[in-house]
Design a protein around this motif. Structure first.
Motif, PDB file in Angstrom:
ATOM      1  N   CYS A   2       0.843  -1.198   0.000  1.00  0.00           N
ATOM      2  CA  CYS A   2       0.000   0.000   0.000  1.00  0.00           C
ATOM      3  C   CYS A   2       0.879   1.249   0.000  1.00  0.00           C
ATOM      4  O   CYS A   2       1.797   1.373   0.812  1.00  0.00           O
ATOM      5  N   LYS A   3       0.593   2.151  -0.911  1.00  0.00           N
ATOM      6  CA  LYS A   3       1.367   3.392  -1.021  1.00  0.00           C
ATOM      7  C   LYS A   3       0.562   4.532  -0.395  1.00  0.00           C
ATOM      8  O   LYS A   3      -0.560   4.813  -0.820  1.00  0.00           O
ATOM      9  N   ALA A 161     -11.241  -0.684   5.906  1.00  0.00           N
ATOM     10  CA  ALA A 161     -10.271  -1.303   4.995  1.00  0.00           C
ATOM     11  C   ALA A 161     -10.941  -2.267   4.026  1.00  0.00           C
ATOM     12  O   ALA A 161     -10.638  -2.273   2.823  1.00  0.00           O
ATOM     13  N   VAL A 162     -11.860  -3.096   4.523  1.00  0.00           N
ATOM     14  CA  VAL A 162     -12.525  -4.077   3.656  1.00  0.00           C
ATOM     15  C   VAL A 162     -13.417  -3.387   2.639  1.00  0.00           C
ATOM     16  O   VAL A 162     -13.425  -3.737   1.454  1.00  0.00           O
ATOM     17  N   LEU A 163     -14.173  -2.373   3.083  1.00  0.00           N
ATOM     18  CA  LEU A 163     -15.057  -1.663   2.158  1.00  0.00           C
ATOM     19  C   LEU A 163     -14.255  -0.863   1.136  1.00  0.00           C
ATOM     20  O   LEU A 163     -14.661  -0.758  -0.037  1.00  0.00           O
ATOM     21  N   ALA A 164     -13.113  -0.306   1.547  1.00  0.00           N
ATOM     22  CA  ALA A 164     -12.305   0.497   0.623  1.00  0.00           C
ATOM     23  C   ALA A 164     -11.622  -0.369  -0.442  1.00  0.00           C
ATOM     24  O   ALA A 164     -11.504   0.034  -1.594  1.00  0.00           O
ATOM     25  N   SER A 165     -11.187  -1.556  -0.043  1.00  0.00           N
ATOM     26  CA  SER A 165     -10.497  -2.436  -0.982  1.00  0.00           C
ATOM     27  C   SER A 165     -11.443  -3.363  -1.730  1.00  0.00           C
ATOM     28  O   SER A 165     -11.029  -4.026  -2.685  1.00  0.00           O
ATOM     29  N   GLY A 166     -12.699  -3.400  -1.291  1.00  0.00           N
ATOM     30  CA  GLY A 166     -13.665  -4.281  -1.936  1.00  0.00           C
ATOM     31  C   GLY A 166     -13.713  -5.632  -1.251  1.00  0.00           C
ATOM     32  O   GLY A 166     -12.679  -6.187  -0.871  1.00  0.00           O
ATOM     33  N   HIS A 170     -14.390 -15.014   0.320  1.00  0.00           N
ATOM     34  CA  HIS A 170     -15.244 -15.262   1.490  1.00  0.00           C
ATOM     35  C   HIS A 170     -14.537 -14.893   2.791  1.00  0.00           C
ATOM     36  O   HIS A 170     -15.199 -14.597   3.797  1.00  0.00           O
ATOM     37  N   ILE A 171     -13.198 -14.892   2.819  1.00  0.00           N
ATOM     38  CA  ILE A 171     -12.486 -14.523   4.039  1.00  0.00           C
ATOM     39  C   ILE A 171     -12.749 -13.057   4.384  1.00  0.00           C
ATOM     40  O   ILE A 171     -13.039 -12.707   5.527  1.00  0.00           O
ATOM     41  N   ASN A 172     -12.645 -12.177   3.387  1.00  0.00           N
ATOM     42  CA  ASN A 172     -12.917 -10.758   3.616  1.00  0.00           C
ATOM     43  C   ASN A 172     -14.382 -10.533   4.003  1.00  0.00           C
ATOM     44  O   ASN A 172     -14.689  -9.664   4.823  1.00  0.00           O
ATOM     45  N   GLY A 173     -15.272 -11.309   3.386  1.00  0.00           N
ATOM     46  CA  GLY A 173     -16.687 -11.195   3.733  1.00  0.00           C
ATOM     47  C   GLY A 173     -16.957 -11.590   5.177  1.00  0.00           C
ATOM     48  O   GLY A 173     -17.709 -10.916   5.891  1.00  0.00           O
ATOM     49  N   LEU A 174     -16.318 -12.694   5.614  1.00  0.00           N
ATOM     50  CA  LEU A 174     -16.475 -13.118   7.002  1.00  0.00           C
ATOM     51  C   LEU A 174     -15.850 -12.109   7.957  1.00  0.00           C
ATOM     52  O   LEU A 174     -16.387 -11.847   9.041  1.00  0.00           O
ATOM     53  N   ASP A 175     -14.712 -11.539   7.561  1.00  0.00           N
ATOM     54  CA  ASP A 175     -14.051 -10.535   8.391  1.00  0.00           C
ATOM     55  C   ASP A 175     -14.941  -9.302   8.557  1.00  0.00           C
ATOM     56  O   ASP A 175     -15.066  -8.748   9.662  1.00  0.00           O
TER      57      ASP A 175
END
Length: 266
Positions: A2-3, A161-166, A170-175
């Motif tokens: 990430c920059k 972070a999850v909403l910004a990166s999309g 399923h791991i991100n969805g569960l997180d």
């Protein structure tokens, strides 16, 4: 990869790790307060003195058993997670993360439902709040809310972070689901604990009465043949047995407090 050229990025990156101990501290405070509430739910007070209410263990059974099941399942999940992550296999790591988040989501959902039921019972049970300043209670509430802010910020950063990166995979969805439910559970549990700690104990001002067997009363006392309700002190049964039964509201509150105690430990 990430920059970020802003100075706040470096501040957040360094401060993020210091928020993790607040998870343990908040759970310790919540467990201690749940235990205090569990001890005080059945406490009664009359005009002259206070006394402890005796109760049977069978009156409070579902909450401790459910809490122990969550505790054992959480410990088993933790052991399997540590073993799978240590292997370094990406597939095993993904399965361990999935199991970890599913376990957390289930536990948080159950805790949220339990605290919501407790808050509803508080609304139904019209009881005065404790008046006057109490330094100990104020310190407890301050520590509870202060420790929960760390966990709240971790969940907030995760959601952003999850909403910004999309939401990819399923791991991100569960997180994301775990973080949102944790925020809801924090609000509900804090409200439940704080409101419970500020409630006056039960007051017994009337003579206890019980419903007795009409035929048995007639045989023992002909003068009471016309009534099926007699004062408790006229019965041959010990009064402690009559006082040992918890009302359904207090029984449910004790179940909830015991369940939350074990869930916060894990």
């Amino acid at each position: 990869d990430c920059k970020c050229s802003h100075n706040m990025c470096d501040v957040f990156e360094k401060a993020y790790y210091y928020l993790y101990p607040f998870n343990i501290e908040y759970s310790l405070f919540a467990s201690a307060m749940a235990y205090v509430m569990w001890k005080n739910v059945g406490r009664q007070m009359d005009e002259h003195h206070s006394h402890n209410l005796r109760f049977s263990l069978w009156d409070v059974l579902i909450g401790p058993v459910a809490g122990l099941l969550v505790l054992v399942a959480g410990l088993a999940t933790f052991v399997v997670y540590e073993v799978d992550v240590a292997k370094g296999d990406p597939k095993k790591k993904e399965e361990a993360l999935t199991m970890h988040y599913v376990m957390n989501i289930v536990a948080i959902l159950l805790m949220s439902i339990a605290t919501l039921i407790g808050c509803i019972i508080f609304r139904m049970d019209k009881r005065e709040q404790v008046s006057g300043k109490n330094p100990t209670r104020s310190l407890d509430v301050g520590l509870l809310v202060g420790a929960s802010l760390g966990q709240f910020l971790i969940c907030y950063f995760t959601i952003v972070a999850v909403l910004a990166s999309g939401v990819q995979g399923h791991i991100n969805g569960l997180d994301l689901a775990n973080s949102i439910l944790t925020v809801i559970q924090l609000c509900l549990q804090n409200a439940f604990l704080i409101k419970g700690l500020h409630r006056e104990p039960f007051k017994e001002t009337e003579t206890a009465t019980v419903f007795a067997n009409v035929m048995a009363v007639r045989e023992r006392d002909p003068e009471r043949r016309s009534s099926s309700i007699i004062p408790a002190h006229t019965l041959p049964l010990p009064l402690t047995l009559l006082q040992g039964r918890l009302s359904w509201k207090r029984r449910i509150l004790k179940e909830i407090c015991a369940f939350l105690l074990f869930c916060n430990v894990i």
